[in-house]
Every structure is written in C-alpha cells, then in structure tokens.
Design a protein around this motif. Structure first.
Motif, PDB file in Angstrom:
ATOM      1  N   PHE A   1      -3.960   5.709  -0.733  1.00 19.42           N
ATOM      2  CA  PHE A   1      -4.954   5.417   0.308  1.00 19.42           C
ATOM      3  C   PHE A   1      -5.555   6.723   0.808  1.00 19.42           C
ATOM      4  O   PHE A   1      -5.055   7.803   0.514  1.00 19.42           O
ATOM      5  CB  PHE A   1      -4.311   4.661   1.478  1.00 19.42           C
ATOM      6  CG  PHE A   1      -2.914   5.117   1.785  1.00 19.42           C
ATOM      7  CD1 PHE A   1      -2.682   6.398   2.279  1.00 19.42           C
ATOM      8  CD2 PHE A   1      -1.815   4.285   1.552  1.00 19.42           C
ATOM      9  CE1 PHE A   1      -1.401   6.827   2.545  1.00 19.42           C
ATOM     10  CE2 PHE A   1      -0.528   4.721   1.814  1.00 19.42           C
ATOM     11  CZ  PHE A   1      -0.316   5.989   2.313  1.00 19.42           C
TER      12      PHE A   1
ATOM     13  N   LEU B   1      -6.090   9.435   3.548  1.00 20.78           N
ATOM     14  CA  LEU B   1      -5.322   9.845   4.729  1.00 20.78           C
ATOM     15  C   LEU B   1      -6.163   9.680   5.995  1.00 20.78           C
ATOM     16  O   LEU B   1      -7.381   9.830   5.955  1.00 20.78           O
ATOM     17  CB  LEU B   1      -4.904  11.307   4.616  1.00 20.78           C
ATOM     18  CG  LEU B   1      -3.901  11.682   3.529  1.00 20.78           C
ATOM     19  CD1 LEU B   1      -3.584  13.180   3.611  1.00 20.78           C
ATOM     20  CD2 LEU B   1      -2.614  10.873   3.653  1.00 20.78           C
ATOM     21  N   THR B   2      -5.493   9.394   7.087  1.00 17.84           N
ATOM     22  CA  THR B   2      -6.224   9.356   8.361  1.00 17.84           C
ATOM     23  C   THR B   2      -6.537  10.794   8.788  1.00 17.84           C
ATOM     24  O   THR B   2      -5.888  11.745   8.319  1.00 17.84           O
ATOM     25  CB  THR B   2      -5.395   8.693   9.474  1.00 17.84           C
ATOM     26  OG1 THR B   2      -4.204   9.468   9.683  1.00 17.84           O
ATOM     27  CG2 THR B   2      -5.009   7.263   9.109  1.00 17.84           C
TER      28      THR B   2
ATOM     29  N   ASP C   1      10.899  -0.684   5.997  1.00 19.31           N
ATOM     30  CA  ASP C   1       9.520  -1.035   5.682  1.00 19.31           C
ATOM     31  C   ASP C   1       9.455  -2.208   4.698  1.00 19.31           C
ATOM     32  O   ASP C   1       9.669  -2.053   3.518  1.00 19.31           O
ATOM     33  CB  ASP C   1       8.830   0.211   5.085  1.00 19.31           C
ATOM     34  CG  ASP C   1       7.333   0.018   4.940  1.00 19.31           C
ATOM     35  OD1 ASP C   1       6.758  -0.799   5.692  1.00 19.31           O
ATOM     36  OD2 ASP C   1       6.747   0.678   4.066  1.00 19.31           O
TER      37      ASP C   1
ATOM     38  N   ARG D   1       2.958  -4.425   9.109  1.00 24.22           N
ATOM     39  CA  ARG D   1       2.826  -3.315   8.172  1.00 24.22           C
ATOM     40  C   ARG D   1       2.006  -3.720   6.957  1.00 24.22           C
ATOM     41  O   ARG D   1       1.641  -2.875   6.156  1.00 24.22           O
ATOM     42  CB  ARG D   1       4.209  -2.852   7.723  1.00 24.22           C
ATOM     43  CG  ARG D   1       5.122  -2.636   8.892  1.00 24.22           C
ATOM     44  CD  ARG D   1       6.383  -1.916   8.504  1.00 24.22           C
ATOM     45  NE  ARG D   1       6.579  -0.850   9.457  1.00 24.22           N
ATOM     46  CZ  ARG D   1       6.767   0.423   9.152  1.00 24.22           C
ATOM     47  NH1 ARG D   1       6.833   0.792   7.911  1.00 24.22           N
ATOM     48  NH2 ARG D   1       6.905   1.313  10.101  1.00 24.22           N
TER      49      ARG D   1
HETATM   50  P1  ADP Z   1       6.184   5.825   9.996  1.00 22.52           P
HETATM   51  O1  ADP Z   1       5.317   6.837  10.634  1.00 22.52           O
HETATM   52  O2  ADP Z   1       6.614   4.776  10.954  1.00 22.52           O
HETATM   53  O3  ADP Z   1       7.324   6.441   9.237  1.00 22.52           O
HETATM   54  P2  ADP Z   1       5.369   5.051   7.372  1.00 22.52           P
HETATM   55  O4  ADP Z   1       5.270   6.400   6.826  1.00 22.52           O
HETATM   56  O5  ADP Z   1       6.537   4.216   6.980  1.00 22.52           O
HETATM   57  O6  ADP Z   1       5.252   5.081   8.961  1.00 22.52           O
HETATM   58  O7  ADP Z   1       4.010   4.289   7.054  1.00 22.52           O
HETATM   59  C1  ADP Z   1       3.819   2.942   7.414  1.00 22.52           C
HETATM   60  C2  ADP Z   1       3.004   2.230   6.382  1.00 22.52           C
HETATM   61  O8  ADP Z   1       1.665   2.682   6.420  1.00 22.52           O
HETATM   62  C3  ADP Z   1       3.504   2.466   4.982  1.00 22.52           C
HETATM   63  O9  ADP Z   1       3.479   1.224   4.288  1.00 22.52           O
HETATM   64  C4  ADP Z   1       2.492   3.448   4.396  1.00 22.52           C
HETATM   65  O10 ADP Z   1       2.345   3.301   3.026  1.00 22.52           O
HETATM   66  C5  ADP Z   1       1.222   3.071   5.129  1.00 22.52           C
HETATM   67  N1  ADP Z   1       0.273   4.166   5.309  1.00 22.52           N
HETATM   68  C6  ADP Z   1       0.554   5.436   5.674  1.00 22.52           C
HETATM   69  N2  ADP Z   1      -0.564   6.179   5.787  1.00 22.52           N
HETATM   70  C7  ADP Z   1      -1.593   5.363   5.486  1.00 22.52           C
HETATM   71  C8  ADP Z   1      -3.023   5.526   5.429  1.00 22.52           C
HETATM   72  N3  ADP Z   1      -3.604   6.695   5.695  1.00 22.52           N
HETATM   73  N4  ADP Z   1      -3.754   4.452   5.092  1.00 22.52           N
HETATM   74  C9  ADP Z   1      -3.184   3.274   4.827  1.00 22.52           C
HETATM   75  N5  ADP Z   1      -1.867   3.045   4.861  1.00 22.52           N
HETATM   76  C10 ADP Z   1      -1.064   4.076   5.185  1.00 22.52           C
END
Ligand code: ADP
Ligand code: MG
Length: 686
Positions: free
Chosen positions: A255, A257-258, A544, A573
């Motif tokens: 995906f 990145l934000t 997750d 999620r």
């Molecule tokens: P946390 O910060 O709670 O550890 P995770 O790293 O587990 O969060 O991410 C939560 C979910 O969001 C995961 O399924 C991940 O693949 C998804 N994710 C993370 N960054 C992005 C993004 N930029 N765009 C879309 N989905 C994302």
C-alpha cells in the motif's frame, strides 16, 4: 532508637538515613491552632480539638465489649471519650477534675458526639489559646504502629532531627537566579515547613518549592542524558538506502504509506545516519501502521550490513509479526527467523548459530528469549514493540549485545499525551504517527446491559452468517484470578449454548494455557476455522485478524480505558464495517460510567488517554518509569503538569546556557546531581 526499631523502619518504610527521614513527608497536618466548642460539633465535623475538664470516668461492660468512657466538659457542652484498648493504663493516667486538650475523629453514637481513642494532653495555660502549630501525621504501617512508631511518633523523630540540624545540613541545590525568578523559598526552609509549618500558607510554599525541585532535578537528569547522547554517543551509521529498502519499497510494499509514516521514517533515517546512537519512542495509535515502519527500518539496516531484531511482549504477537513480515518479504532474499520460548533443540541451535555467523539479518522474538543468551554478529538496531510492557532493566541488558550500542526504537500504542510523554520519556527522542491509513471505517461502539445479551448474540449470528469473525473478551484480574477464571469458563459454555457445534466452532485462549495450546487455539481463529474467539486480555496487544469485525467485551466496567481502547483496536482492521459491544452489569459506578461514555463517544486514542489520565492518574502508564526513573515522591505527573512543564523548560534553559553546569551559579546543582547518582548508570540504559 534501638536496632530493632531501626531495622523495622528500614524494612517497612525504606528509611535508612536522616535524608530518608527528611524525604518521608507527612500526608496531613492536624490543625492545633483551633479549639472547637463542644456545642458546635455536628455530625459533619470530621476532626476536632476541644479543651475541657474530665467530669467522670468509668469502665462499662466486660469481655471484648469492655470499654473506658470519660466525659469531658467545656463551657458549652459535654463530649464522650471512649477507649477499647489499654484501658488500665489510660485509667491510671487520667484524673477526674483535670483539664485536657483533646484531639480526635468525631463519631456520633446514640445522637451524642464522641471521640474514640483521642489524643490527650494536659491543658496548660499556654495551650489554652490553642497550640500555634500544625502537627504532622506521617504514613506508617501496622507493624511499625505496634512497635510504637505510628504516624505521630515518626513526627517526633523528625522533630528531633530538626533540633540537630541547621541550614548548612540541607544545602541549597537550585541556582539563585532560578529561586529569584520563580519566587520560591530556599531548601532548608522548605524542608522545615513541609514537616512543621505554622500556617497552611507556609506549608503550601514548601510544597511548591519541593515539587518544583523534584521535577526540575528529574528533568535535568533526563535532559542531560539526551544531550550527552546527542553529543557524545557513538552509533552505527546507516548511511545508504540500498537494494533491500528500494526493492521492497517499489515492488513489495502492499500500500501507499501515509504521510505520517513517511515522516517518521525520515526522522529515523536522520537519526540512524548521524553517527550517534538513536533512542526513539515511536507512538502511534492502534492500527496506525507501526509494523511496516519497523520493516522498512530493518531493511535499511540490512542495506548497511547490520542485523536487526524486533522484540514483542508476547509469544502470540511475536509469531504474528514473524508470519506477517515473512509474508511481506516473500520473494526477497532476506533471512528472517523467529525465536521464542517454544523454539527448541536443533532449530534453536541453527538460529543462534546463524546469528553469530551473521547469516541471519532479521530476528523476531519475545524479549525474554532474545535477552537471554543470544549473541549477534553485528546488531545495528533493536525495535521494541509495545514498550509499556517492557522494563528499563530489560533494555539495559540489550546494551551488551554489540560493541557500538545498537539504535533503539521503542514502539507503543499506549497513547500518551505529548506533554506527558515529554516528561515521562524526556530522555528519548519522540516520533508520532498521528494519522490512520485511509479507508478505515469508524468502529461503531455501543453499550449494552447484561439483560440484552440474547439480542447481542442474535447480532453476532448475523455477522457470522456474513462470514465475519468475533472476539468475546472476559476480564481476568490478578487479585480475583480464580473467580474470573470461573467466569470465563461459564461465559465460554454460555457462548457455546448459543453457537452449537458443528455448525459453529469456538476457540478459547487464556493465560493459564500452555504456550503451545494457546498458539494452536489462536491459529484456529487466524485461519478462520473458528468463528469466535473467547479470550482474556491476552489478545490485547497487537493481534491482527482483519476478518474479525466484532469485539464483544464482557464486564466492560472492569476494564481500564486504555485496555478497552486496545481491545477495540483488534477490529476495524479490514474493509468491513466493525463493531465494539461493551456489555456491563446494571449497576455502574461513576468512573465506570465515564469510561463507557468515553468509549462510545470517541475513537481517538489521544482523547481517550487524556480522559484516562484524568480518571486514573499516570501511575500505570509505565510503572518502571514512574517509580524507577523519575522517582517522584511529591509531584504527580498529571496533576502537576504545569509545574512539570515549567521544570522541563527551565532545565533545558539552564543546560543550554551551561551544558556542563560549570558556572559558579550552577556548581551546586552539579554537586547535587553527583551526590544523588545511584549505583546504576542510567546513561547506559535504553
Ligand atoms: P499498529 O500500529 O497497531 O501496530 P499495524 O502495523 O499492525 O498497526 O497495522 C495495522 C494494519 O494496517 C495492518 O493490517 C497493516 O497492513 C495496515 N496498514 C499499515 N499501514 C498502512 C497504509 N499506509 N495503508 C493501508 N494499510 C496500512
Ligand atoms: Mg503493532
């Protein structure tokens, strides 16, 4: 005092030295300046001091109910004084017709005011106007009380101590300029007045000074650690962005990145490329995407020829990280391994071998395991997930794993308001992911009472029919573990009755299961074999399963806000609409009601954290920090936030002008820090 009582003081209150005694502050002062006429005592009077003459003394009853009752009369009325213990001794020491100054807690019995076990003093002429002091009462313990070292006797020790010391024994430690600027009083005065004030104003001034000092010194220590690290520490250099990072970024990243994720990665790259050791706290709400940041940084380490490790607080979480990271890196030639307590024998040997040889690039595991015996060839960065479960001492052990200290990135979803984080983690650099990935639907959160459970179950059935999965969480609280465990089992049976096999399959995980079983049951849920996972809070952190859309929390009133928030973060999620259902009993306390209301009205982790602090205080944010690092006796991280911020600003300003504290004015500060330094070298930690 004799060795026996001295020993007890050490054991019970940790008082070893005069200095310890000075820092053992009273929790309350008895106002001895006021004498209350008996007539004006009412049922709302809590404590009172009265002066009068004993008009009668008699023992009443026999056996356990036996008591000594005296009447004390002043000009206005009479009050009853009652003793249940030490009757003989008291009877001997009191005399009818004598005048006394009496202090105690007021209770009402048969409509008459009385004091049970009051403090008695012979009334002398000078005391008739009321003693001109506020008498301190100190924290004590049952054991100490039984040896004659109750809250008041400790005051006598402290009083004696003050008779033997003078201003030169409690030296000023703050620079004069600061004292003048903030209009705070000197140190000796403050210590005298916090114990023995003559007025409430004196007491308040003393508290103000000592709270500031406490926070200022703590901030100064942390700021110095940070500055020292920035200036002097050596760190491995991740100088280039290479093949691993770039290939993953362009070909495998699932995906976009934000912006927040990109910013944080930039911040980390700056740090790790600087030649200094990085010590960074990364905060991001549940689901904000911290894992992918960790992955990219570990690839950056690989690009520069360094190994990295990712440490998780639980076995389940480590396994999940391993599974999802292996999946992400599939197709890339990166060596990743999982090391937890259940990895044994030949497999373990292989991993440990590959680590020391440098063949393994990324190690994922539980921290306990990684700390133990593992040696790396060239460890470049340690990433610690969910830090609030990770103690300071544990991190210290990591230090020994490489010649040049590895970079440390601590990730936490516990939302801590920024200002507070600056105080509690003042020695760490700080990054925050303050943005969720796009497309997340808000989670609908509702509150239901127990009697609506059947309806809730109906809703769950409909969700399962759509192919979704469900968490049902029960509380498990230490003190009543057995009872809670029974509740969990009952709950499980109950859920089973609604969702019979073979149409449905329910899996269960809780802390009492052996790790292997827990893992197997968890896996049944991950692989969708089970539609429902009944569990305790073991799933709280990080798990997750995007297909899970409903989080049911039983006895939700028993959970703290941050826990509820963490649990809710397990759903929402995936792409589907998600729900959180908080089930409570019919009777709710005020705080519980507030918590539930907060949960149903917001999903913003930082708002929730503010509310949590307001309701609960910061004690549990990070026990180690609160007690070990800051070691605050007087100040309160939340309630004294303004002072805390002032202290931090002042500390930074002082260090900015005089980093080594060498100027004449700051020398006393430097000396104080030196004296205070404990055996542990905090600079080596984290
Ligand atoms: P946390 O910060 O709670 O550890 P995770 O790293 O587990 O969060 O991410 C939560 C979910 O969001 C995961 O399924 C991940 O693949 C998804 N994710 C993370 N960054 C992005 C993004 N930029 N765009 C879309 N989905 C994302
Ligand atoms: Mg996570």
């Amino acid at each position: 005092m004799g060795p026996q009582r001295a020993d007890l003081l050490k054991k019970e209150l940790g008082i070893y030295t005069f200095n310890d005694l000075l820092y053992h502050f009273p929790f309350r002062h008895i106002d001895r300046t006021k004498i209350t006429p008996v007539l004006s005592i009412t049922p709302v009077t809590e404590y009172a001091q009265v002066a009068g003459v004993i008009t009668s003394i008699e023992t009443i009853g026999n056996g356990p109910g036996k008591r000594l009752v005296a009447s004390l009369a002043d000009k206005s009325d009479e009050i009853e004084l009652v003793w249940f213990q030490g009757i003989n001794w008291i009877q001997k020491s009191l005399a009818q017709g004598n005048a006394y100054l009496v202090y105690g807690r007021i209770s009402f019995f048969n409509g008459k005011a009385q004091m049970v076990h009051p403090d008695m003093e012979i009334l002398t002429d000078e005391k008739k106007e009321g003693k001109a002091v506020l008498e301190p009462v100190y924290p004590s313990t049952e054991k100490l009380k039984s040896k004659g070292l109750g809250g008041k006797q400790i005051g006598k020790l402290t009083f004696t101590l003050f008779n033997h010391i003078s201003a030169s024994d409690i030296k000023e430690n703050l620079p004069d300029g600061l004292l003048r600027q903030l209009k705070i009083e000197d140190r000796f005065k403050a210590f005298s007045h916090i114990h023995f004030p003559r007025t409430d104003e004196e007491y308040q001034q003393a508290v103000k000074r000592l709270k500031f000092e406490e926070l200022f010194i703590a901030q100064l220590r942390m700021a110095r650690l940070m500055i020292n690290r920035h200036h002097f520490s050596k760190g491995v250099i991740f100088g280039k962005v290479g093949h691993y990072f770039n290939t993953f970024y362009s070909d495998y990243l699932p995906f976009e990145l934000t912006e927040a994720q990109k910013r944080v990665i930039r911040e980390i790259r700056n740090d790790t490329g600087s030649g200094k050791q990085m010590n960074r706290l990364l905060q991001g709400d549940v689901g904000s995407g911290k894992t992918i940041v960790a992955v990219l940084i570990m690839l950056l380490a690989s690009d520069n020829g360094y190994q990295s490790c990712l440490m998780a607080p639980t076995e389940i979480l480590a396994q999940q990280h391993y599974a999802s990271i292996s999946r992400l890196l599939e197709g890339m030639k990166v060596n990743v391994a999982l090391l937890t307590g259940t990895v044994k024998g030949a497999e373990r040997k292989r991993i440990v071998g590959e680590l020391t040889e440098g063949e393994l690039q990324i190690l994922i595991g539980t921290h306990a395991v990684i700390e133990e015996a593992v040696q790396f060839k060239n460890l470049g960065i340690v990433i610690i997930d969910e830090q609030h479960r990770f103690g300071v001492e544990q991190r210290a052990r990591l230090w020994q794993k490489a010649k040049i200290p590895p970079h440390v990135l601590v990730m936490t979803a516990t939302p801590i308001p920024r200002t507070l984080a600056m105080t509690a983690y003042g020695d760490l650099d700080y990054s925050v992911i303050d943005e969720l990935p796009p497309g997340r639907q808000p989670i609908t959160t509702v509150h239901r009472y127990e009697n609506a459970r059947a309806k809730v179950m109906g809703f769950l059935k409909a969700e399962i029919a759509k192919g979704r999965q469900i968490y049902i969480v029960f509380p498990l609280i230490e003190e009543s573990a057995k009872l809670d465990y029974e509740n969990l089992m009952k709950g499980y049976e109950n859920v089973k009755a609604y969702f019979p096999e073979p149409k449905y399959y329910i899996s269960m995980v809780h802390g009492k299961q052996p790790a292997a079983q827990k893992e197997q049951n968890m896996r049944q849920f991950v692989t969708k074999e089970a539609q429902i996972l009944v569990s305790t809070t073991v799933i709280e952190v990080g798990v997750d399963v995007p297909n899970a859309t409903v989080m049911v929390i039983e006895s939700a009133e028993k959970f703290g806000l941050s826990q509820l928030h963490q649990l809710r973060g397990r759903v929402g999620r995936g792409a589907e609409k998600s729900y959180c259902i908080l089930i409570t009993g019919n009777k709710l306390g005020n705080d519980a009601r507030e918590r539930i209301k907060t949960m149903t009205s917001t999903q913003n982790g930082f708002e929730i954290a503010e509310k949590d602090l307001e309701l609960r205080g910061p004690g549990e944010i990070d026990g180690t920090r609160q007690s070990g690092m800051l070691n605050l006796k007087l100040a309160h991280l939340v309630k004294d936030r303004p002072v805390s911020e002032l202290a931090r600003n002042m500390a930074l300003r002082v260090l900015n002008d005089d980093p080594e504290l060498d100027s004449a004015e700051n020398l006393r500060l430097k000396e104080f820090l030196q004296e205070q330094k404990e055996g542990i070298s905090w600079s080596k930690i984290s």
